[in-house]
Design an enzyme around this catalytic site. Structure first.
Site, PDB file in Angstrom:
ATOM      1  N   SER A  48       2.524 -53.686  27.204  1.00 57.67           N
ATOM      2  CA  SER A  48       3.343 -54.395  26.243  1.00 57.67           C
ATOM      3  C   SER A  48       4.739 -53.755  26.156  1.00 57.67           C
ATOM      4  O   SER A  48       5.435 -53.673  27.157  1.00 57.67           O
ATOM      5  CB  SER A  48       2.640 -54.412  24.884  1.00 57.67           C
ATOM      6  OG  SER A  48       3.266 -55.298  24.001  1.00 57.67           O
ATOM      7  N   ASP A  78      -2.363 -63.912  28.030  1.00 63.34           N
ATOM      8  CA  ASP A  78      -1.397 -63.287  27.135  1.00 63.34           C
ATOM      9  C   ASP A  78      -0.137 -64.142  27.109  1.00 63.34           C
ATOM     10  O   ASP A  78       0.514 -64.333  28.128  1.00 63.34           O
ATOM     11  CB  ASP A  78      -1.073 -61.866  27.616  1.00 63.34           C
ATOM     12  CG  ASP A  78      -0.264 -61.080  26.606  1.00 63.34           C
ATOM     13  OD1 ASP A  78       0.583 -61.674  25.913  1.00 63.34           O
ATOM     14  OD2 ASP A  78      -0.459 -59.855  26.514  1.00 63.34           O
ATOM     15  N   HIS A 115      -4.351 -55.760  26.549  1.00 63.92           N
ATOM     16  CA  HIS A 115      -4.995 -54.792  25.665  1.00 63.92           C
ATOM     17  C   HIS A 115      -6.499 -54.682  25.883  1.00 63.92           C
ATOM     18  O   HIS A 115      -7.144 -53.821  25.317  1.00 63.92           O
ATOM     19  CB  HIS A 115      -4.703 -55.175  24.210  1.00 63.92           C
ATOM     20  CG  HIS A 115      -3.243 -55.335  23.942  1.00 63.92           C
ATOM     21  ND1 HIS A 115      -2.626 -56.552  23.911  1.00 63.92           N
ATOM     22  CD2 HIS A 115      -2.272 -54.419  23.740  1.00 63.92           C
ATOM     23  CE1 HIS A 115      -1.348 -56.393  23.679  1.00 63.92           C
ATOM     24  NE2 HIS A 115      -1.098 -55.107  23.569  1.00 63.92           N
TER      25      HIS A 115
END
Length: 493
Positions: free
Chosen positions: A197, A431, A485
């Site tokens: 990220s 994502d 994640h």
């Protein structure tokens, strides 16, 4: 626990490194204090953790390392030794994304050897379980709380609590050097820098700084091999690819997508206020992507029942419900009647229809549990946290100034590739925050030749994603039905 103070170095030497002409627009002063040979070990072993049954089945160490000239920044870390061959396995420095989040997120929710039992909080200490897919099966990993004030890291002065991206990256380099001096058995280990990220900005910078330090002979020499990143923030234009992603995943219609492309011309973040049609289309996009309906057929008390579910989309993983964000005050999570999705999550757990409910369990439940766990006095004592060093533990602590003075890490990728460092860039293909379309776009902009073209990669006989290998030792991979994640990548680095 009393604070461990390192002996001051009397032979310190100030060195300022100036970047190559490629980065003449950035001058990064590195205050590099020469390390003393008589430094004591900064870490302490952790054999048991509250909430985990029995002794830990892996070697865990926690501690602090002071950085900056006066060591006013005290960085807390969790070190997990490789469960395979720590003498030869890689050493990974992991920098958690989120801008100001604790590295415990990486340890307990992403790639580490423990995880929380996913149950609703009942007032007792949350239970920890082993993660069979931990990357520590094949690598030793240092999870460091960075920037200062994230997790259990803290500053001794008000000035030290303020930092910039570049300061944090320099502190990461100093931290790693000092940690290696304290752990000489790992000085010869191959080193990788990793994160996900927002760490897409910091990881390439830290890798660059380490490389620069090696080139001018800073000790100890770090055997830097490369870096790895998941759904990494890289350029200011990353977010523009959310529209393409939403269309590709069937969240918006063909007609709206085509109209958006024509009216906005590919710029969906900084829209010209005079472009009325683009603004109108973006309003339609926001309404369409904020909510969706889905019907689920559940075996409910031996009867088939169809539940019509209206839920916000979780942009971090579009298959997950957008559960209320984790809060240190769970009682304030809901106002009035509980949401339909929360009731659904609770019912699926009660009925133990785990396989059906798995895509829809609330990921944020674990984030709520960690507040009850990390703020427990017995937990902090077990982790050797210094009493009084912080107030309430917060998973993502953005209370202190953290200036994001670098918004584009693409030049660092280019320079590191030229220097021959390996890189693995992976994207969970669900994502929407940093869509894989954007990541592939900036990789393609580097104009590297393709060595191994688009193909499947297999895990346990199933397609786990797709991958492509470029020249200059860069590999891109998607991870099927995941976000960064929750990666399933567990191959030897």
């Amino acid at each position: 626990m009393t604070e461990h103070v390192r002996p001051s170095c009397t032979t310190g030497k100030l060195r300022i490194l100036i970047r190559s002409s490629l980065f003449s627009y950035l001058i990064l002063p590195l205050v590099l204090v020469q390390l003393c040979s008589n430094l004591a070990s900064a870490g302490s072993p952790v054999k048991f953790l509250p909430g985990f049954e029995g002794p830990l089945p892996f070697e865990l160490e926690t501690g602090y390392i002071g950085v900056d000239e006066s060591e006013d920044v005290q960085l807390f870390y969790y070190f997990v030794k490789s469960e395979s061959s720590p003498e030869t396995d890689p050493l990974v420095l992991w920098l958690t994304g989120g801008n100001c989040c604790t590295s415990f997120s990486g340890l307990a929710f992403e790639i580490g050897p423990i995880k929380f039992e996913q149950v609703l909080y009942h007032g007792t200490l949350p239970k920890l379980l082993s993660n069979p897919y931990s990357w520590t099966k094949v690598a030793s990993i240092i999870f460091v709380d960075l920037p200062v004030a994230s997790g259990f890291s803290y500053a001794r002065t008000a000035k030290a609590s303020q930092s910039t991206v570049l300061q944090a990256c320099n502190q990461a380099y100093e931290f790693l050097r000092k940690w290696l001096v304290d752990h000489p058995e790992f000085i010869s280990s191959p080193v990788y820098i990793g994160g996900d990220s927002y760490s897409g900005i910091t990881v390439p910078i830290v890798t660059q700084i380490i490389s620069d330090g090696n080139e001018v002979g800073i000790e100890p020499h770090i055997d830097l091999k490369g870096y790895l990143l998941g759904n990494p923030t890289t350029t200011p234009g990353d977010g523009n690819y959310a529209i393409q992603f939403a269309h590709g995943m069937g969240l918006i219609s063909d007609e709206l997508y085509e109209s958006l492309k024509l009216s906005c011309k590919g710029e969906y973040q900084n829209i010209d206020p005079s472009n009325a049609l683009c603004l109108q289309n973006m309003e339609a996009y926001n309404q369409a992507s904020n909510h969706f309906s889905a019907s689920f057929v559940l075996l409910y008390f031996e009867k088939l029942v169809t539940i019509q579910l209206l839920s916000n989309i979780d942009t971090a993983h579009i298959l997950e419900p957008d559960c209320p964000y984790a809060s240190p005050k769970p009682n304030n999570l809901f106002i009035g009647r509980r949401s339909t999705i929360q009731v659904f999550c609770k019912k699926t757990r009660e009925l133990k229809i785990l396989e059906l409910a798995a895509p829809f369990t609330c990921r944020m439940d674990g984030y709520r549990l960690v507040y009850h766990w990390a703020n427990d006095e017995s937990v902090q004592e077990a982790l050797h946290v210094r009493k009084g060093s912080i107030g309430e533990w917060i998973r993502c602590n953005c209370r202190y100034p953290y200036i994001r003075n670098i918004g584009n890490s693409l030049p660092y990728h280019a320079n590191l590739s030229i220097r021959g460092y390996r890189s693995l860039i992976y994207s969970g293909d669900h994502d929407m925050i940093v869509p894989h379309f954007g990541t592939q776009a900036w990789i393609k902009s580097l104009n590297y030749s393709i060595i191994d073209d688009w193909r499947q990669w297999i895990l346990r006989g199933q397609v786990a994603g797709y991958t492509r290998t470029y020249a200059n030792k860069m590999t891109f991979a998607t991870v099927k039905a995941r976000n960064s994640h929750f990666p399933l990548l567990q191959c030897r680095i």
